[in-house]
Write a protein that holds these residues in place. Sequence first.
Motif, short mmCIF file in Angstrom:
data_model
loop_
_atom_site.label_atom_id
_atom_site.label_comp_id
_atom_site.label_asym_id
_atom_site.label_seq_id
_atom_site.Cartn_x
_atom_site.Cartn_y
_atom_site.Cartn_z
N ALA A 16 0.83 -1.15 0.14
CA ALA A 16 -0.08 0.08 -0.05
C ALA A 16 0.96 1.12 -0.04
O ALA A 16 1.87 1.42 0.73
N TRP A 21 -5.58 0.89 7.82
CA TRP A 21 -5.54 0.40 9.04
C TRP A 21 -6.57 0.70 9.85
O TRP A 21 -7.10 1.87 9.98
N LYS A 23 -10.90 -1.01 10.85
CA LYS A 23 -11.77 -1.58 10.38
C LYS A 23 -13.24 -0.68 10.61
O LYS A 23 -13.47 -0.40 11.53
N SER A 109 -0.56 -12.40 3.31
CA SER A 109 -1.93 -12.73 3.36
C SER A 109 -2.67 -12.09 2.19
O SER A 109 -3.66 -12.68 1.54
N ALA A 140 -11.86 -11.95 3.33
CA ALA A 140 -10.67 -12.71 4.09
C ALA A 140 -9.54 -11.85 4.86
O ALA A 140 -9.21 -12.14 5.74
N SER A 141 -9.12 -10.74 3.86
CA SER A 141 -8.31 -10.01 4.23
C SER A 141 -8.23 -8.57 3.35
O SER A 141 -8.25 -8.72 2.10
N THR A 195 -4.48 -7.99 11.61
CA THR A 195 -5.74 -7.95 12.02
C THR A 195 -5.90 -7.57 13.63
O THR A 195 -6.66 -6.62 13.96
N MET A 198 -4.71 -3.98 14.22
CA MET A 198 -5.52 -2.79 13.83
C MET A 198 -6.78 -2.45 14.87
O MET A 198 -7.32 -1.67 15.08
C1 DP6 Z 1 -0.22 -2.39 7.20
O1 DP6 Z 1 -5.12 -6.76 4.91
O2 DP6 Z 1 -3.64 -7.99 6.50
O3 DP6 Z 1 -0.39 -3.80 5.22
O4 DP6 Z 1 -7.90 -7.20 6.61
O5 DP6 Z 1 -7.34 -7.73 9.17
O6 DP6 Z 1 -6.52 -9.18 7.01
P1 DP6 Z 1 -6.79 -7.88 7.45
O7 DP6 Z 1 -5.65 -6.85 7.36
P2 DP6 Z 1 -4.50 -6.72 6.08
O8 DP6 Z 1 -3.77 -5.23 6.69
C2 DP6 Z 1 -2.87 -4.95 5.89
C3 DP6 Z 1 -2.18 -3.64 6.64
C4 DP6 Z 1 -1.05 -2.93 6.13
C5 DP6 Z 1 -1.54 -1.77 5.09
C6 DP6 Z 1 -2.16 -2.05 3.67
O9 DP6 Z 1 -1.74 -3.04 3.28
O10 DP6 Z 1 -2.93 -1.32 3.37
#
Ligand code: DP6
Length: 329
Positions: A16, A21, A23, A109, A140-141, A195, A198
């Motif tokens: 990203a 960060w 939900k 993930s 899922a993610s 997960t 955050m």
């Molecule tokens: C810091 O997508 O792993 O990489 O939805 O709970 O599975 P969940 O979280 P995830 O979070 C990624 C957070 C990050 C920032 C980003 O990739 O946007």
Amino acid sequence: MTSKNSATARAHSNIALAKYWGKADVKLNLPAVPSLSMTLDKFFTETTVSFDSKLKADRLLLNDKPASKPELARASRALDTVRQLTGVELRAQVNSKNNFPTAAGLASSASGFAALVAAGCTASGKSVSATAMSRLARQASASAARSIFGGFVELGEGKPGQATLAAREIAPEEHWDVRLVVAITAEGKKSVGSTEGMERSRKTSPVYEAWIENAPKLFKQVKRGVLERDLHVVGRAMEQSTYAFHACAQSAWPSVRYWNPTTLEVLATVDRLRAKGIGAYATMDAGPHVKVLCEADDAARVRRALRSTDGVLSTLTTRPGPGVRTWGR
Ligand code: DP6
């Protein structure tokens, strides 16, 4: 088992540039802020899903080893969403391999769930659109929603109850010839998954509200910069997005800290490169590694500087990569 019920998907990880960060809806896994990523050419997960009438439960091999119970449960939940959409009722054998370290802040993930959902949908024999796959991967993610697509990809923020949210490609991989140079600063898995990190931030960080309020502005700047191929605009907003989300995580209780001393050494190297007039900008995710965005022409110099930074174990240069690809059915 017939090979007809089997398919393989290759999904690339993404990093990203404007961070997700927090939900908006935990149950539907909706992000509280919009994010924008670059899909990477070098890191990917390859996953084969074989639906099999002989199986009583899903089975998962991760990098050739049986997965842990929580890993299997999360994959099984993702497969349930595929089964629900496609009408398949069979359990599946899943073999998933990363060509890079798992759960170390390199977005395993993201590529993992994107590949799982895409392979599952394809193995079902039903035709499922990329947007529908992205929606399932997001459940899922959330970062996995972005890995269905190549190039530069946005995922909006979710409104509570909005089950349909999916990611969208804003520019293809050919749009901008930039590099993300990755400095690996540690071995092994991270201590707190994103997960959990955050959720802890949302519940306990005194700066969480400020993060949620400001993240959309940074996202807009990153998006404009990407569309205009303006490294300085993207780099500045990306660094602020990175430091703001880490401030939010670090100020949670118990504190969620992903950096190690080498992370800070690399950040100092990036500052020095910039002081010399080189456009190099840092970002870190839920792990200690540093990824440095720069122009293609500067990548070799940036990589040399990162490689010679104390504590850096290895470096790798990546560029914008493709969306998910499936075969086998
Ligand atoms: C810091 O997508 O792993 O990489 O939805 O709970 O599975 P969940 O979280 P995830 O979070 C990624 C957070 C990050 C920032 C980003 O990739 O946007």
